[in-house]
Design an enzyme around this catalytic site. Structure first.
Site, PDB file in Angstrom:
ATOM      1  N   PHE A 167      -5.004  12.895  -4.361  1.00  0.00           N
ATOM      2  CA  PHE A 167      -5.600  11.582  -4.406  1.00  0.00           C
ATOM      3  C   PHE A 167      -6.099  10.883  -3.330  1.00  0.00           C
ATOM      4  CE2 PHE A 167      -6.759   7.215  -5.355  1.00  0.00           C
ATOM      5  CZ  PHE A 167      -7.263   7.304  -6.551  1.00  0.00           C
ATOM      6  N   ASP A 200      -3.975  11.917   4.979  1.00  0.00           N
ATOM      7  CA  ASP A 200      -4.103  10.674   4.301  1.00  0.00           C
ATOM      8  C   ASP A 200      -2.637   9.872   3.973  1.00  0.00           C
ATOM      9  OD1 ASP A 200      -4.331   8.554   2.230  1.00  0.00           O
ATOM     10  OD2 ASP A 200      -5.568   9.844   0.767  1.00  0.00           O
ATOM     11  N   LYS A 214      -3.178   0.647   1.830  1.00  0.00           N
ATOM     12  CA  LYS A 214      -1.949  -0.011   1.131  1.00  0.00           C
ATOM     13  C   LYS A 214      -1.134  -1.162   1.634  1.00  0.00           C
ATOM     14  CE  LYS A 214      -2.399   2.755  -3.126  1.00  0.00           C
ATOM     15  NZ  LYS A 214      -2.972   4.025  -3.124  1.00  0.00           N
TER      16      LYS A 214
END
Ligand SMILES: *Cc1c(COP(=O)(O)O)cnc(C)c1O
Length: 397
Positions: free
Chosen positions: A133, A218, A247
């Site tokens: 993702f 990532d 995040k």
């Protein structure tokens, strides 16, 4: 509630209530009900809710200056970049407002490096992995190795090739004269809390060296202490050319970052890329305070210890439960694989005041605050194992 929601697009499948207050690993809803938070938004509030030092820094900044644009120097941005560079393998940082934008910047930097610095425009393809993702913008949803996020959004940008995760042989066959980079998560977060095998990562690094490819990691979910190191690539003893954060970086304030090696600096020459809000005073104040707390209080180490303890406890408490296929994780990013859909169990735990999240249809994901107390963690784990025992007993009848 129904009326308030009617002015919004229905793109989120929301629970029909709101939280009104948060403190540490506790949240309270509109009715005053208390919840134990084992998910941190989606692995965002790594210091817990409303951490004081971050809040104090934000209040100070709110009273001073909010926005000047990136046409001028932004001292907070320079300080945060300096600290990130000091504690990582990277040499330069670009700030965005979200994870997807950080990955967009990574994709753009990789392509521009080959096109403008190396003069090899044919090398524009990035290999990503099944079940990865990488975000919801057009380029990052295309990079994502899951069809469900792409439905209805054609035409998609070109230049992405997909390989099975943890399969070095299959990956090797996909590397071609058009490849410029390999992009992966060290632990696939949304895809089910699946860690990359060390041997797989070793082969990726070899392939990058053999073919002159850039390695993009990532770290949007795995970074900022979540997996028991400041960045998850450290577990593997590797140095990515580019990695991305978002995040946990701002404790909930919107901020993303794309970090890269020295040789990539000139690929982002003046005017090549930008963002109106990226790296603004408020977001970088939050990022700076978050990273300072994380380093001073050695929170990655704490996540490693608590995470190892939690995996051990879950394995012990869930042993023999027929609904559980596997307990896995790294640091405080944990997954409980199930033979049944996770949604119903997550709903029952919510009723009991315990917040967890899924990672795909059959995995319960835990991403508690790195500052959660041992007592709270124990209580949360006990609630989860009791609920799973109850479900298993009901299924056996
Ligand atoms: C959440 C996430 C993203 C997207 O971040 P946004 O801030 O939602 O754009 C990208 N990659 C990974 C691994 C993520 O977990």
């Amino acid at each position: 509630m129904g009326e308030a929601q009617s002015a919004l697009f229905p793109n989120y499948a929301r629970y029909p209530f709101a939280f009104v207050k948060g403190e540490g690993s506790r949240l309270w809803d509109e009715n005053g009900k208390e919840y134990l938070d084992l998910m941190c938004g989606i692995a965002v509030t790594n210091l817990g809710h409303a951490p004081k030092r971050v809040g104090d820094r934000l209040k100070e900044q709110i009273d001073t200056l909010w926005h000047t644009s990136n046409l001028y120097r932004i001292p907070n941005q320079e300080k945060l970049a300096g600290l990130l560079v000091q504690h990582s393998c990277a040499d330069a940082v670009f700030f965005s407002n979200s994870g997807a934008e950080a990955n967009e910047a990574a994709i753009k930097l990789a392509r521009r490096y080959f096109q403008k610095v190396l003069g090899q425009p044919e090398r524009c393809e990035i290999i990503t992995f099944h079940m990865s993702f990488h975000g919801r913008t057009l380029a990052t949803l295309t990079a994502t190795g899951q069809d469900k996020v792409k439905e209805g959004f054609a035409p998609l940008p070109q230049g992405f090739v997909y390989a099975p995760f943890n399969d070095a042989e299959a990956l090797e066959k996909l590397v071609s004269s058009r490849t410029c980079a390999i992009m992966l998560e060290m632990v696939q977060g949304e895809g089910g809390v699946n860690a990359a095998d060390p041997s797989f990562v070793k082969r990726i690094v070899e392939l990058c060296e053999e073919h002159g490819l850039l390695l993009i990691v990532d770290e949007i979910q795995t970074g900022m202490g979540r997996t028991g190191k400041l960045f998850a690539y450290e577990h593997y003893g590797i140095e990515p050319d580019i990695f991305t954060l978002a995040k946990g970086l701002g404790s909930g304030m919107p901020i993303g970052a794309m970090l890269g090696k020295e040789k990539l600096r000139e690929a982002f020459s003046a005017g090549s890329h930008g963002s109106t809000f990226g790296g603004n005073y408020l977001a970088t104040a939050a990022g700076l305070a978050t990273l300072e707390v994380m380093l001073e209080e050695k929170l990655p180490e704490r996540a490693a210890e608590l995470g190892a303890y939690a995996v051990g406890e879950l394995k012990k408490q869930l042993a023999g439960n027929p609904l559980v296929t596997e307990v896995r994780g790294l640091g405080l990013l944990l997954g409980i694989g199930l033979t049944v859909p996770a949604g119903e169990i997550i709903g029952s735990l919510l009723d009991q005041g315990v917040l967890v999240i899924s990672a795909g249809p059959n995995v319960i994901r835990l991403a508690p605050s790195l500052l959660i107390s041992k007592e709270d963690l124990d209580r949360g784990l006990a609630a989860i194992t009791a609920e799973l025992a109850k479900k298993a007993a009901a299924a056996a009848v």
